[in-house]
Design a protein around this motif. Sequence first.
Motif, PDB file in Angstrom:
ATOM      1  N   THR A  22     -37.030 -41.564-127.868  1.00 46.54           N
ATOM      2  CA  THR A  22     -36.865 -40.131-127.643  1.00 46.54           C
ATOM      3  C   THR A  22     -37.682 -39.673-126.436  1.00 46.54           C
ATOM      4  OG1 THR A  22     -36.501 -39.795-130.003  1.00 46.54           O
ATOM      5  CG2 THR A  22     -37.094 -37.846-128.716  1.00 46.54           C
ATOM      6  N   GLU A  23     -38.899 -40.177-126.316  1.00 48.67           N
ATOM      7  CA  GLU A  23     -39.758 -39.789-125.192  1.00 48.67           C
ATOM      8  C   GLU A  23     -39.179 -40.254-123.864  1.00 48.67           C
ATOM      9  OE1 GLU A  23     -44.098 -39.700-127.402  1.00 48.67           O
ATOM     10  OE2 GLU A  23     -43.306 -41.634-126.731  1.00 48.67           O
ATOM     11  N   LEU A  24     -38.719 -41.502-123.806  1.00 48.72           N
ATOM     12  CA  LEU A  24     -38.154 -41.996-122.543  1.00 48.72           C
ATOM     13  C   LEU A  24     -36.842 -41.297-122.208  1.00 48.72           C
ATOM     14  CD1 LEU A  24     -38.843 -45.835-122.343  1.00 48.72           C
ATOM     15  CD2 LEU A  24     -40.042 -43.947-121.252  1.00 48.72           C
ATOM     16  N   CYS A  25     -36.045 -41.021-123.218  1.00 43.20           N
ATOM     17  CA  CYS A  25     -34.794 -40.296-122.967  1.00 43.20           C
ATOM     18  C   CYS A  25     -35.088 -38.927-122.361  1.00 43.20           C
ATOM     19  CB  CYS A  25     -33.999 -40.130-124.257  1.00 43.20           C
ATOM     20  SG  CYS A  25     -33.245 -41.650-124.841  1.00 43.20           S
ATOM     21  N   GLY A  26     -36.050 -38.231-122.925  1.00 48.03           N
ATOM     22  CA  GLY A  26     -36.410 -36.920-122.408  1.00 48.03           C
ATOM     23  C   GLY A  26     -37.020 -36.979-121.020  1.00 48.03           C
ATOM     24  N   GLU A  27     -37.876 -37.945-120.814  1.00 49.73           N
ATOM     25  CA  GLU A  27     -38.571 -38.061-119.526  1.00 49.73           C
ATOM     26  C   GLU A  27     -37.630 -38.418-118.380  1.00 49.73           C
ATOM     27  OE1 GLU A  27     -42.334 -40.512-117.619  1.00 49.73           O
ATOM     28  OE2 GLU A  27     -41.747 -40.910-119.686  1.00 49.73           O
ATOM     29  N   PHE A  28     -36.684 -39.326-118.648  1.00 45.04           N
ATOM     30  CA  PHE A  28     -35.798 -39.797-117.590  1.00 45.04           C
ATOM     31  C   PHE A  28     -34.414 -39.150-117.611  1.00 45.04           C
ATOM     32  CE2 PHE A  28     -38.950 -43.162-117.692  1.00 45.04           C
ATOM     33  CZ  PHE A  28     -39.118 -43.445-116.348  1.00 45.04           C
ATOM     34  N   GLY A  29     -34.151 -38.317-118.614  1.00 43.40           N
ATOM     35  CA  GLY A  29     -32.855 -37.655-118.683  1.00 43.40           C
ATOM     36  C   GLY A  29     -31.709 -38.605-118.964  1.00 43.40           C
ATOM     37  N   VAL A  30     -31.942 -39.607-119.797  1.00 37.70           N
ATOM     38  CA  VAL A  30     -30.893 -40.551-120.176  1.00 37.70           C
ATOM     39  C   VAL A  30     -30.672 -40.464-121.684  1.00 37.70           C
ATOM     40  CG1 VAL A  30     -31.370 -42.143-118.276  1.00 37.70           C
ATOM     41  CG2 VAL A  30     -32.524 -42.466-120.471  1.00 37.70           C
ATOM     42  N   THR A  31     -29.590 -41.042-122.134  1.00 41.25           N
ATOM     43  CA  THR A  31     -29.293 -41.035-123.566  1.00 41.25           C
ATOM     44  C   THR A  31     -29.900 -42.268-124.237  1.00 41.25           C
ATOM     45  OG1 THR A  31     -27.242 -42.277-123.293  1.00 41.25           O
ATOM     46  CG2 THR A  31     -27.093 -39.849-123.152  1.00 41.25           C
ATOM     47  N   ALA A  32     -30.041 -42.170-125.540  1.00 40.82           N
ATOM     48  CA  ALA A  32     -30.514 -43.328-126.318  1.00 40.82           C
ATOM     49  C   ALA A  32     -29.506 -44.471-126.180  1.00 40.82           C
ATOM     50  CB  ALA A  32     -30.698 -42.932-127.778  1.00 40.82           C
ATOM     51  N   ARG A  33     -28.246 -44.129-126.100  1.00 43.20           N
ATOM     52  CA  ARG A  33     -27.211 -45.148-125.928  1.00 43.20           C
ATOM     53  C   ARG A  33     -27.410 -45.922-124.626  1.00 43.20           C
ATOM     54  NH1 ARG A  33     -20.666 -44.165-125.991  1.00 43.20           N
ATOM     55  NH2 ARG A  33     -20.136 -46.358-125.920  1.00 43.20           N
ATOM     56  N   ALA A  34     -27.789 -45.212-123.557  1.00 48.99           N
ATOM     57  CA  ALA A  34     -28.045 -45.878-122.274  1.00 48.99           C
ATOM     58  C   ALA A  34     -29.220 -46.846-122.405  1.00 48.99           C
ATOM     59  CB  ALA A  34     -28.323 -44.852-121.184  1.00 48.99           C
ATOM     60  N   LEU A  35     -30.287 -46.418-123.066  1.00 48.80           N
ATOM     61  CA  LEU A  35     -31.444 -47.310-123.247  1.00 48.80           C
ATOM     62  C   LEU A  35     -31.061 -48.539-124.064  1.00 48.80           C
ATOM     63  CD1 LEU A  35     -34.482 -44.916-123.828  1.00 48.80           C
ATOM     64  CD2 LEU A  35     -33.828 -46.148-121.761  1.00 48.80           C
ATOM     65  N   ARG A  36     -30.290 -48.340-125.107  1.00 41.66           N
ATOM     66  CA  ARG A  36     -29.852 -49.482-125.923  1.00 41.66           C
ATOM     67  C   ARG A  36     -28.950 -50.411-125.108  1.00 41.66           C
ATOM     68  NH1 ARG A  36     -29.749 -45.293-129.836  1.00 41.66           N
ATOM     69  NH2 ARG A  36     -27.514 -45.014-129.545  1.00 41.66           N
ATOM     70  N   PHE A  37     -28.118 -49.834-124.240  1.00 41.63           N
ATOM     71  CA  PHE A  37     -27.277 -50.650-123.361  1.00 41.63           C
ATOM     72  C   PHE A  37     -28.143 -51.510-122.436  1.00 41.63           C
ATOM     73  CE2 PHE A  37     -25.191 -51.145-119.203  1.00 41.63           C
ATOM     74  CZ  PHE A  37     -24.121 -51.939-119.579  1.00 41.63           C
ATOM     75  N   TYR A  38     -29.161 -50.906-121.804  1.00 39.34           N
ATOM     76  CA  TYR A  38     -30.040 -51.674-120.920  1.00 39.34           C
ATOM     77  C   TYR A  38     -30.788 -52.749-121.698  1.00 39.34           C
ATOM     78  CZ  TYR A  38     -29.089 -47.877-117.650  1.00 39.34           C
ATOM     79  OH  TYR A  38     -28.469 -46.969-116.836  1.00 39.34           O
ATOM     80  N   GLU A  39     -31.103 -52.460-122.942  1.00 39.67           N
ATOM     81  CA  GLU A  39     -31.733 -53.464-123.800  1.00 39.67           C
ATOM     82  C   GLU A  39     -30.750 -54.607-124.085  1.00 39.67           C
ATOM     83  OE1 GLU A  39     -33.691 -53.908-128.259  1.00 39.67           O
ATOM     84  OE2 GLU A  39     -33.120 -51.915-127.536  1.00 39.67           O
ATOM     85  N   ASP A  40     -29.518 -54.265-124.431  1.00 42.59           N
ATOM     86  CA  ASP A  40     -28.495 -55.287-124.693  1.00 42.59           C
ATOM     87  C   ASP A  40     -28.251 -56.166-123.465  1.00 42.59           C
ATOM     88  OD1 ASP A  40     -28.170 -54.315-127.261  1.00 42.59           O
ATOM     89  OD2 ASP A  40     -26.333 -53.181-126.803  1.00 42.59           O
ATOM     90  N   GLU A  41     -28.377 -55.567-122.289  1.00 44.18           N
ATOM     91  CA  GLU A  41     -28.189 -56.303-121.035  1.00 44.18           C
ATOM     92  C   GLU A  41     -29.425 -57.123-120.650  1.00 44.18           C
ATOM     93  OE1 GLU A  41     -25.349 -56.495-118.961  1.00 44.18           O
ATOM     94  OE2 GLU A  41     -24.454 -55.676-120.786  1.00 44.18           O
TER      95      GLU A  41
END
Length: 136
Positions: A22-41
Amino acid sequence: MTKVAAYATVPLKGERDDYTITELCGEFGVTARALRFYEDEGLIQPERRGTQRIYSQRDRARLAWILRGKRGGFSLAEIREMIDLYDLDDGRRQQREVTVASCTAKIDALQAQKRDIDAAIAELTEFVDLLNANRD
C-alpha cells in the motif's frame, strides 16, 4: 519530499528499511496489481510475512528504475538488463555505462522519430493549404 524529473516525480530515498504494498503504491502512483506483476516477472522480490508482502529499500530502488525505464520507452527485458547490473559489485560502473548507452540510443531514436513527425506535419499542412487555396 520528491525530486522533480522530466515528466515524472521520483520519490527520494526514505529513512525506512521496509515498505508495504500500500505504501509503495501510494508513493509511486502504481497499482498493487502492477507491483505483483513486477514481482511475477522477477524484477522485485518482496519478503513474505504470512500473506503480506514487505518491500525492501532494494525493491523500492528497483521499482523507481522500472518506472523511469517504462516512461522512457524501454521494454521490461531492457529494464531488467539495466537493473540486474546493480548486483555486479563494481560500484555500479557497468550499470551506469549500459544505462547511459541505452538512454543515448533511445534519445537518438526518439529524435529521429520527432524529425519524421515534424516532416509529416509540414507535408500535410502544405497539402491542406494547397487544397484550400484551390477550392474555388
